[in-house]
Motif scaffolding. Structure first.
Motif, PDB file in Angstrom:
ATOM      1  N   ARG A  31      32.697 -51.803 -12.769  1.00 34.03           N
ATOM      2  CA  ARG A  31      32.571 -50.943 -14.121  1.00 34.03           C
ATOM      3  C   ARG A  31      31.394 -50.370 -13.586  1.00 34.03           C
ATOM      4  NH1 ARG A  31      31.793 -53.813 -19.531  1.00 34.03           N
ATOM      5  NH2 ARG A  31      30.841 -52.072 -19.541  1.00 34.03           N
ATOM      6  N   ARG A  32      31.062 -49.098 -13.465  1.00 40.78           N
ATOM      7  CA  ARG A  32      30.049 -48.634 -12.859  1.00 40.78           C
ATOM      8  C   ARG A  32      28.460 -48.690 -14.132  1.00 40.78           C
ATOM      9  NH1 ARG A  32      29.137 -42.520 -10.934  1.00 40.78           N
ATOM     10  NH2 ARG A  32      26.338 -43.154 -10.326  1.00 40.78           N
ATOM     11  N   VAL A  33      27.876 -49.206 -13.485  1.00 39.51           N
ATOM     12  CA  VAL A  33      27.103 -49.764 -14.642  1.00 39.51           C
ATOM     13  C   VAL A  33      25.580 -48.531 -14.649  1.00 39.51           C
ATOM     14  CG1 VAL A  33      27.482 -51.657 -15.479  1.00 39.51           C
ATOM     15  CG2 VAL A  33      26.352 -52.093 -13.301  1.00 39.51           C
ATOM     16  N   TYR A  34      25.680 -48.725 -12.760  1.00 41.76           N
ATOM     17  CA  TYR A  34      24.454 -47.406 -12.663  1.00 41.76           C
ATOM     18  C   TYR A  34      24.856 -46.281 -12.698  1.00 41.76           C
ATOM     19  CZ  TYR A  34      20.950 -52.333 -12.560  1.00 41.76           C
ATOM     20  OH  TYR A  34      20.602 -52.917 -13.348  1.00 41.76           O
ATOM     21  N   HIS A  35      23.745 -45.230 -12.519  1.00 35.72           N
ATOM     22  CA  HIS A  35      23.575 -44.018 -11.863  1.00 35.72           C
ATOM     23  C   HIS A  35      22.647 -44.040 -11.444  1.00 35.72           C
ATOM     24  CE1 HIS A  35      26.421 -43.682 -14.975  1.00 35.72           C
ATOM     25  NE2 HIS A  35      27.396 -43.094 -14.206  1.00 35.72           N
ATOM     26  N   SER A  36      22.230 -43.856 -10.469  1.00 31.48           N
ATOM     27  CA  SER A  36      21.098 -43.634  -9.689  1.00 31.48           C
ATOM     28  C   SER A  36      20.034 -43.020  -9.243  1.00 31.48           C
ATOM     29  CB  SER A  36      21.213 -43.400  -8.018  1.00 31.48           C
ATOM     30  OG  SER A  36      21.515 -41.670  -7.893  1.00 31.48           O
ATOM     31  N   SER A  37      19.912 -41.979 -10.009  1.00 36.83           N
ATOM     32  CA  SER A  37      18.879 -41.214 -11.000  1.00 36.83           C
ATOM     33  C   SER A  37      18.401 -41.847 -12.101  1.00 36.83           C
ATOM     34  CB  SER A  37      19.336 -39.165 -11.349  1.00 36.83           C
ATOM     35  OG  SER A  37      19.548 -38.885  -9.217  1.00 36.83           O
ATOM     36  N   ASP A  38      19.351 -41.843 -12.748  1.00 30.79           N
ATOM     37  CA  ASP A  38      19.088 -42.533 -14.198  1.00 30.79           C
ATOM     38  C   ASP A  38      17.972 -44.389 -13.672  1.00 30.79           C
ATOM     39  OD1 ASP A  38      19.965 -42.792 -17.353  1.00 30.79           O
ATOM     40  OD2 ASP A  38      19.543 -44.746 -16.358  1.00 30.79           O
ATOM     41  N   ALA A  39      18.580 -44.399 -13.372  1.00 28.12           N
ATOM     42  CA  ALA A  39      17.862 -45.783 -12.560  1.00 28.12           C
ATOM     43  C   ALA A  39      16.975 -45.795 -12.477  1.00 28.12           C
ATOM     44  CB  ALA A  39      19.048 -47.052 -11.674  1.00 28.12           C
ATOM     45  N   ILE A  40      16.213 -44.452 -11.385  1.00 25.86           N
ATOM     46  CA  ILE A  40      15.221 -44.334 -10.614  1.00 25.86           C
ATOM     47  C   ILE A  40      14.116 -43.818 -11.545  1.00 25.86           C
ATOM     48  CG2 ILE A  40      13.527 -42.078  -9.056  1.00 25.86           C
ATOM     49  CD1 ILE A  40      16.278 -42.508  -7.453  1.00 25.86           C
ATOM     50  N   ASN A  41      14.238 -43.269 -12.567  1.00 23.83           N
ATOM     51  CA  ASN A  41      13.554 -42.857 -13.688  1.00 23.83           C
ATOM     52  C   ASN A  41      13.111 -43.896 -14.260  1.00 23.83           C
ATOM     53  OD1 ASN A  41      13.919 -41.387 -16.722  1.00 23.83           O
ATOM     54  ND2 ASN A  41      12.595 -40.439 -15.309  1.00 23.83           N
ATOM     55  N   SER A  42      14.338 -45.289 -14.818  1.00 21.01           N
ATOM     56  CA  SER A  42      13.437 -45.897 -15.570  1.00 21.01           C
ATOM     57  C   SER A  42      13.231 -46.544 -14.870  1.00 21.01           C
ATOM     58  CB  SER A  42      15.116 -46.962 -16.431  1.00 21.01           C
ATOM     59  OG  SER A  42      15.915 -46.437 -17.453  1.00 21.01           O
ATOM     60  N   LEU A  43      12.765 -46.714 -14.320  1.00 27.57           N
ATOM     61  CA  LEU A  43      12.325 -48.093 -13.491  1.00 27.57           C
ATOM     62  C   LEU A  43      10.665 -47.400 -13.104  1.00 27.57           C
ATOM     63  CD1 LEU A  43      14.642 -49.190 -10.122  1.00 27.57           C
ATOM     64  CD2 LEU A  43      13.963 -50.930 -12.490  1.00 27.57           C
ATOM     65  N   GLY A  44      11.269 -45.928 -12.475  1.00 28.84           N
ATOM     66  CA  GLY A  44       9.647 -45.279 -12.384  1.00 28.84           C
ATOM     67  C   GLY A  44       8.463 -45.552 -13.732  1.00 28.84           C
ATOM     68  N   LEU A  45       9.503 -45.061 -14.780  1.00 28.46           N
ATOM     69  CA  LEU A  45       8.384 -45.803 -15.940  1.00 28.46           C
ATOM     70  C   LEU A  45       8.272 -46.831 -15.838  1.00 28.46           C
ATOM     71  CD1 LEU A  45      10.946 -42.900 -18.045  1.00 28.46           C
ATOM     72  CD2 LEU A  45       8.566 -43.013 -17.695  1.00 28.46           C
ATOM     73  N   GLY A  46       8.820 -47.983 -15.734  1.00 31.50           N
ATOM     74  CA  GLY A  46       8.126 -48.919 -15.931  1.00 31.50           C
ATOM     75  C   GLY A  46       6.846 -48.858 -15.275  1.00 31.50           C
ATOM     76  N   VAL A  47       6.979 -48.066 -13.436  1.00 31.02           N
ATOM     77  CA  VAL A  47       5.901 -48.349 -12.821  1.00 31.02           C
ATOM     78  C   VAL A  47       4.492 -48.060 -13.179  1.00 31.02           C
ATOM     79  CG1 VAL A  47       5.182 -47.814 -10.484  1.00 31.02           C
ATOM     80  CG2 VAL A  47       7.296 -48.850 -10.498  1.00 31.02           C
ATOM     81  N   ILE A  48       4.733 -46.678 -13.954  1.00 29.63           N
ATOM     82  CA  ILE A  48       3.635 -46.047 -14.667  1.00 29.63           C
ATOM     83  C   ILE A  48       3.110 -46.887 -16.071  1.00 29.63           C
ATOM     84  CG2 ILE A  48       3.342 -43.974 -15.873  1.00 29.63           C
ATOM     85  CD1 ILE A  48       5.000 -42.690 -14.588  1.00 29.63           C
ATOM     86  N   SER A  49       3.863 -47.426 -16.616  1.00 37.93           N
ATOM     87  CA  SER A  49       3.949 -48.041 -17.544  1.00 37.93           C
ATOM     88  C   SER A  49       2.565 -49.606 -16.802  1.00 37.93           C
ATOM     89  CB  SER A  49       4.773 -48.753 -18.456  1.00 37.93           C
ATOM     90  OG  SER A  49       5.476 -49.867 -17.816  1.00 37.93           O
ATOM     91  N   GLN A  50       2.911 -49.706 -15.835  1.00 38.87           N
ATOM     92  CA  GLN A  50       2.223 -51.075 -15.451  1.00 38.87           C
ATOM     93  C   GLN A  50       1.007 -50.269 -15.279  1.00 38.87           C
ATOM     94  OE1 GLN A  50       2.660 -54.583 -15.410  1.00 38.87           O
ATOM     95  NE2 GLN A  50       3.639 -53.884 -16.791  1.00 38.87           N
ATOM     96  N   VAL A  51       0.804 -49.103 -14.621  1.00 37.27           N
ATOM     97  CA  VAL A  51      -0.041 -48.406 -13.845  1.00 37.27           C
ATOM     98  C   VAL A  51      -1.280 -48.566 -14.811  1.00 37.27           C
ATOM     99  CG1 VAL A  51      -1.252 -47.206 -12.777  1.00 37.27           C
ATOM    100  CG2 VAL A  51       0.443 -47.596 -12.266  1.00 37.27           C
TER     101      VAL A  51
END
Length: 422
Positions: A31-51
């Motif tokens: 199963r493909r559970v990740y798409h790279s750009s989507d994951a980068i976007n999600s994790l980047g938004l997590g970083v911004i929320s912590q900032v």
């Protein structure tokens, strides 16, 4: 209070270890559970929320502390176990109503929507958090302050509630029997993230799902109607700044165009999707299509690898930023925050396959090299050795050369907004 930032920093390696495990298990199951750009976007938004949280916690925790000191009905001791247990239950109940309001009131949805924008459902989605939730979210926890729960109890149970919700964001854990009937679980939360009619606006519980059963918002996941993820007004972008403001902007435009003053106000407090009749007539939007193709602009393998490497470097910087938040002067901390947010934005636009993203990323790399070259240091680190400065300059320089080569040898995408099947 820096406890939350410290624990989040410590927990980050655990998060990524579990993401790696999820990737491995998904691959073993075909199963493909990740798409790279989507994951980068999600994790980047997590970083911004912590900032953002580094700056906003001073306000929100300050308000809570003031209310405990001046408005508390009872004086509860943090030395009592029952205060901690009931504090966690009370917090989870407050979270339920905040979460529910976030789906039923447009101005609160404008903040919460960030968490739902991904069309994937995996552990990176758990880290996809809003940067604007601080604006109104704190209001829902004031009952705890008025009841007299000490600030340290509130801060710790909030962290427990937040960390618990990480593991429920996965498709690889199935039904859990009795556990699903009491607690928020992967099955329950998959239904919450779905845009299918039967699942819409259900299962708001953070740790306990019994709140949903009690207040009539529970729905069970149905194998005959598998969840489809995202939002009914898809983001269709990897730009983290746009992800945070898209609903605010749409509401502002509708309020501006509305002819009646009453409607200008209702735009913000009505449920998401509500629009004044005159605005909907003059500025129609396409109907929701649950069978729409997912947003996934094509990228060459080289650009995918480049994006992952650059995001990993930015993630290291973000962890350093959270550590520096304890002692770095406010002006320097704000400058570092702006650098991280704009860097993640440039990387997001790049992963959309846009030529403008290449320009933005090259400018980011230029700034990244210029800081150590002209200052002899980095944020929070002054007068570094010549060898370290050389490395800090060389990394973005080499990255710029690699990006230039990839840009030249990658065909331009005619329509970066066009989706392809996932």
């Amino acid at each position: 209070m820096n406890l939350q930032a410290t624990i989040i920093s410590w927990a980050t390696p655990v998060f990524f270890a579990l993401i790696g495990l999820e990737l491995l298990v998904g691959k073993l199951r075909g199963r493909r559970v990740y798409h790279s750009s989507d994951a980068i976007n999600s994790l980047g938004l997590g970083v911004i929320s912590q900032v953002v949280a580094v700056f906003s916690k001073v306000l929100t925790l300050g308000i809570y502390a003031w209310c405990v000191e001046h408005l508390a009905i009872f004086s509860l001791s943090p030395g009592s176990a029952w205060v901690w247990i009931t504090g966690l239950l009370f917090y989870d109940l407050c979270y339920y109503w905040l979460h529910r309001a976030g789906h039923e009131v447009n101005i609160l949805w404008a903040a919460h929507v960030v968490h739902h924008q991904s069309e994937d459902y995996n552990l990176s989605t758990a880290l996809r958090q809003t940067g604007s939730g601080v604006l109104l979210g704190w209001l829902f926890y004031l009952p705890m302050a008025i009841a007299g729960y000490p600030l340290e109890v509130f801060a710790v149970v909030a962290l427990i509630d937040l960390l618990y919700q990480f593991w429920v964001h996965t498709e690889l854990v199935g039904r859990l029997g009795w556990f699903d009937r009491v607690f928020c679980s992967p099955s329950n939360h998959r239904a919450h993230h779905a845009v299918n009619d039967k699942y819409l606006d259900r299962n708001y519980g953070g740790v306990l799902i019994i709140w949903d059963r009690l207040f009539g918002t529970f729905v069970e996941e149905d194998d005959n109607d598998p969840p489809i993820y995202g939002t009914r007004a898809p983001l269709r972008s990897w730009n983290p700044l746009w992800a945070n403001v898209e609903v605010y902007w749409a509401a502002w435009k509708d309020a501006w165009h509305a002819r009646r003053w009453r409607d200008k106000l209702l735009v913000w407090i009505k449920p998401p999707g509500w629009r004044p009749a005159d605005v909907a007539e003059r500025f129609p939007k396409p109907d929701f299509d649950i069978h729409r193709q997912r947003y996934q602009p094509s990228l060459s393998r080289g650009l995918v690898i480049y994006s992952l490497v650059q995001f990993a470097l930015l993630l290291v910087m973000a962890v350093q930023f959270l550590d520096l938040a304890k002692h770095l002067p406010a002006v320097s901390l704000a400058a570092y925050a702006a650098f991280l947010v704009l860097s993640l934005t440039a990387l997001g636009v790049l992963t959309e396959g846009r030529r403008s993203g290449v320009v933005m990323e090259l400018l980011r790399l230029l700034v990244t090299a210029a800081i150590p070259l002209f200052t002899g240091g980095w944020f929070g680190m002054e007068r570094l050795g010549t060898g370290i400065v050389a490395v800090l300059v060389a990394l973005p320089a080499v990255s710029a050369i690699a990006l230039g080569w990839l840009a030249v040898h990658t065909p331009a995408q005619a329509d970066p907004g066009k989706a392809i099947p996932g």
